[in-house]
Design an enzyme around this catalytic site. Sequence first.
Site, PDB file in Angstrom:
ATOM      1  N   THR A 111     -79.212 -14.424 -14.148  1.00 50.52           N
ATOM      2  CA  THR A 111     -77.996 -14.018 -14.887  1.00 50.52           C
ATOM      3  C   THR A 111     -77.882 -12.517 -15.117  1.00 50.52           C
ATOM      4  OG1 THR A 111     -78.952 -14.248 -17.107  1.00 50.52           O
ATOM      5  CG2 THR A 111     -77.986 -16.229 -16.118  1.00 50.52           C
ATOM      6  N   GLY A 112     -78.814 -11.758 -14.545  1.00 52.11           N
ATOM      7  CA  GLY A 112     -78.749 -10.297 -14.657  1.00 52.11           C
ATOM      8  C   GLY A 112     -78.218  -9.716 -13.361  1.00 52.11           C
ATOM      9  N   ILE A 113     -79.103  -9.052 -12.640  1.00 48.13           N
ATOM     10  CA  ILE A 113     -78.740  -8.387 -11.385  1.00 48.13           C
ATOM     11  C   ILE A 113     -78.139  -9.373 -10.374  1.00 48.13           C
ATOM     12  CG2 ILE A 113     -79.752  -7.169  -9.386  1.00 48.13           C
ATOM     13  CD1 ILE A 113     -81.859  -6.083 -11.530  1.00 48.13           C
TER      14      ILE A 113
ATOM     15  N   GLY B 149     -85.197  -5.170 -14.315  1.00 46.48           N
ATOM     16  CA  GLY B 149     -84.919  -6.290 -15.218  1.00 46.48           C
ATOM     17  C   GLY B 149     -86.188  -6.888 -15.796  1.00 46.48           C
ATOM     18  N   VAL B 150     -86.188  -8.199 -15.945  1.00 49.47           N
ATOM     19  CA  VAL B 150     -87.327  -8.881 -16.561  1.00 49.47           C
ATOM     20  C   VAL B 150     -88.575  -8.768 -15.669  1.00 49.47           C
ATOM     21  CG1 VAL B 150     -86.769 -11.221 -15.712  1.00 49.47           C
ATOM     22  CG2 VAL B 150     -87.990 -10.954 -17.853  1.00 49.47           C
ATOM     23  N   ASP B 151     -88.368  -8.760 -14.375  1.00 49.83           N
ATOM     24  CA  ASP B 151     -89.467  -8.597 -13.404  1.00 49.83           C
ATOM     25  C   ASP B 151     -90.197  -7.268 -13.650  1.00 49.83           C
ATOM     26  OD1 ASP B 151     -91.019  -9.135 -11.198  1.00 49.83           O
ATOM     27  OD2 ASP B 151     -89.470  -8.689  -9.708  1.00 49.83           O
TER      28      ASP B 151
ATOM     29  N   ASN C  78     -88.138 -11.492  -7.131  1.00 50.49           N
ATOM     30  CA  ASN C  78     -87.388 -11.506  -5.861  1.00 50.49           C
ATOM     31  C   ASN C  78     -88.340 -11.979  -4.765  1.00 50.49           C
ATOM     32  OD1 ASN C  78     -88.734  -9.132  -4.613  1.00 50.49           O
ATOM     33  ND2 ASN C  78     -87.765  -8.051  -6.311  1.00 50.49           N
TER      34      ASN C  78
HETATM   35  N1  AR6 Z   1     -87.182 -10.366 -21.579  1.00 51.73           N
HETATM   36  C1  AR6 Z   1     -86.337 -11.410 -21.444  1.00 51.73           C
HETATM   37  N2  AR6 Z   1     -85.231 -11.366 -20.674  1.00 51.73           N
HETATM   38  C2  AR6 Z   1     -84.963 -10.209 -20.044  1.00 51.73           C
HETATM   39  C3  AR6 Z   1     -85.789  -9.062 -20.133  1.00 51.73           C
HETATM   40  C4  AR6 Z   1     -86.943  -9.176 -20.947  1.00 51.73           C
HETATM   41  N3  AR6 Z   1     -87.804  -8.163 -21.102  1.00 51.73           N
HETATM   42  N4  AR6 Z   1     -85.246  -8.068 -19.371  1.00 51.73           N
HETATM   43  C5  AR6 Z   1     -84.101  -8.573 -18.839  1.00 51.73           C
HETATM   44  N5  AR6 Z   1     -83.926  -9.847 -19.248  1.00 51.73           N
HETATM   45  P1  AR6 Z   1     -82.701  -9.918 -14.210  1.00 51.73           P
HETATM   46  P2  AR6 Z   1     -82.045 -11.743 -11.984  1.00 51.73           P
HETATM   47  C6  AR6 Z   1     -82.852 -10.818 -18.928  1.00 51.73           C
HETATM   48  O1  AR6 Z   1     -81.748  -8.913 -13.703  1.00 51.73           O
HETATM   49  O2  AR6 Z   1     -80.619 -11.737 -12.355  1.00 51.73           O
HETATM   50  C7  AR6 Z   1     -85.133  -7.886 -10.472  1.00 51.73           C
HETATM   51  O3  AR6 Z   1     -85.061  -6.583  -9.977  1.00 51.73           O
HETATM   52  C8  AR6 Z   1     -81.513 -10.274 -18.494  1.00 51.73           C
HETATM   53  O4  AR6 Z   1     -80.733  -9.913 -19.620  1.00 51.73           O
HETATM   54  O5  AR6 Z   1     -84.004  -9.472 -14.708  1.00 51.73           O
HETATM   55  O6  AR6 Z   1     -82.709 -13.066 -11.700  1.00 51.73           O
HETATM   56  C9  AR6 Z   1     -85.899  -8.805  -9.549  1.00 51.73           C
HETATM   57  O7  AR6 Z   1     -86.953  -8.134  -8.872  1.00 51.73           O
HETATM   58  C10 AR6 Z   1     -80.935 -11.481 -17.769  1.00 51.73           C
HETATM   59  O8  AR6 Z   1     -80.289 -12.361 -18.679  1.00 51.73           O
HETATM   60  O9  AR6 Z   1     -83.011 -11.051 -13.061  1.00 51.73           O
HETATM   61  C11 AR6 Z   1     -84.840  -9.269  -8.611  1.00 51.73           C
HETATM   62  O10 AR6 Z   1     -84.622  -8.339  -7.577  1.00 51.73           O
HETATM   63  C12 AR6 Z   1     -82.152 -12.195 -17.211  1.00 51.73           C
HETATM   64  O11 AR6 Z   1     -83.288 -11.601 -17.846  1.00 51.73           O
HETATM   65  C13 AR6 Z   1     -83.611  -9.364  -9.476  1.00 51.73           C
HETATM   66  O12 AR6 Z   1     -83.822  -8.438 -10.530  1.00 51.73           O
HETATM   67  C14 AR6 Z   1     -82.304 -12.065 -15.721  1.00 51.73           C
HETATM   68  O13 AR6 Z   1     -81.941 -10.739 -15.325  1.00 51.73           O
HETATM   69  C15 AR6 Z   1     -83.446 -10.723 -10.080  1.00 51.73           C
HETATM   70  O14 AR6 Z   1     -82.223 -10.804 -10.735  1.00 51.73           O
END
Ligand code: AR6
Length: 174
Positions: A121-123, A31-33, A23
Amino acid sequence: MKISVIKSDITTIKVDAIVNAANTSLLGGSGVDGAIHKKGGVEILNACKEIRNKQGSCKVGEAVITTAGKLDAKYVIHTVGPVWNKGGFEKEALLRNCYQNSVILANQNDVKSIAFPNISTGIYKFPKKIAAQIAIGTIKRYKNNNTIEEVIFVCFDEENFSIYEKILKNDTTI
Ligand code: AR6
């Protein structure tokens, strides 16, 4: 350039650079972050703080590069995807910028292999099919124009994995 898709946790992948869906604060999140900061350790956070001190926050669509700390990779490239909200061309362009700016940074750092998560594609609720088309289409556009030999799209959920598999198999990028 070899392009592939796997279903896995991106923190376990051995590549030169792992891309993080960060972010604008660059200070971590869920999430991934969250997974990357947790496993990579405080070195990554400290490097992000240094970047913040120099340039302030990271704008949507832009990317910055840090150490990968304790991860197997050499670098983490942090890029900030757009929040879908009501969507539109502007959001699609911003997501394209994420992939494009990550590739540019990778190129500048002589990265040969890079792993991307499914940014936004997550949050941030970007529709998965549109996001996958953008991701694969943008990478393909750079195919012959950089140092990268291998791109791995790392999907965490089955839905993204099957979307990527279908697009890559049928070459239906737009
Ligand atoms: N490895 C691979 N992919 C993952 C993992 C992992 N360990 N964990 C989750 N995903 P998101 P965004 C996938 O929500 O939508 C954070 O809080 C997940 O299934 O991580 O870009 C940041 O700080 C999804 O398909 O990221 C931001 O505030 C993808 O990663 C916000 O979330 C992205 O999901 C960013 O939201």
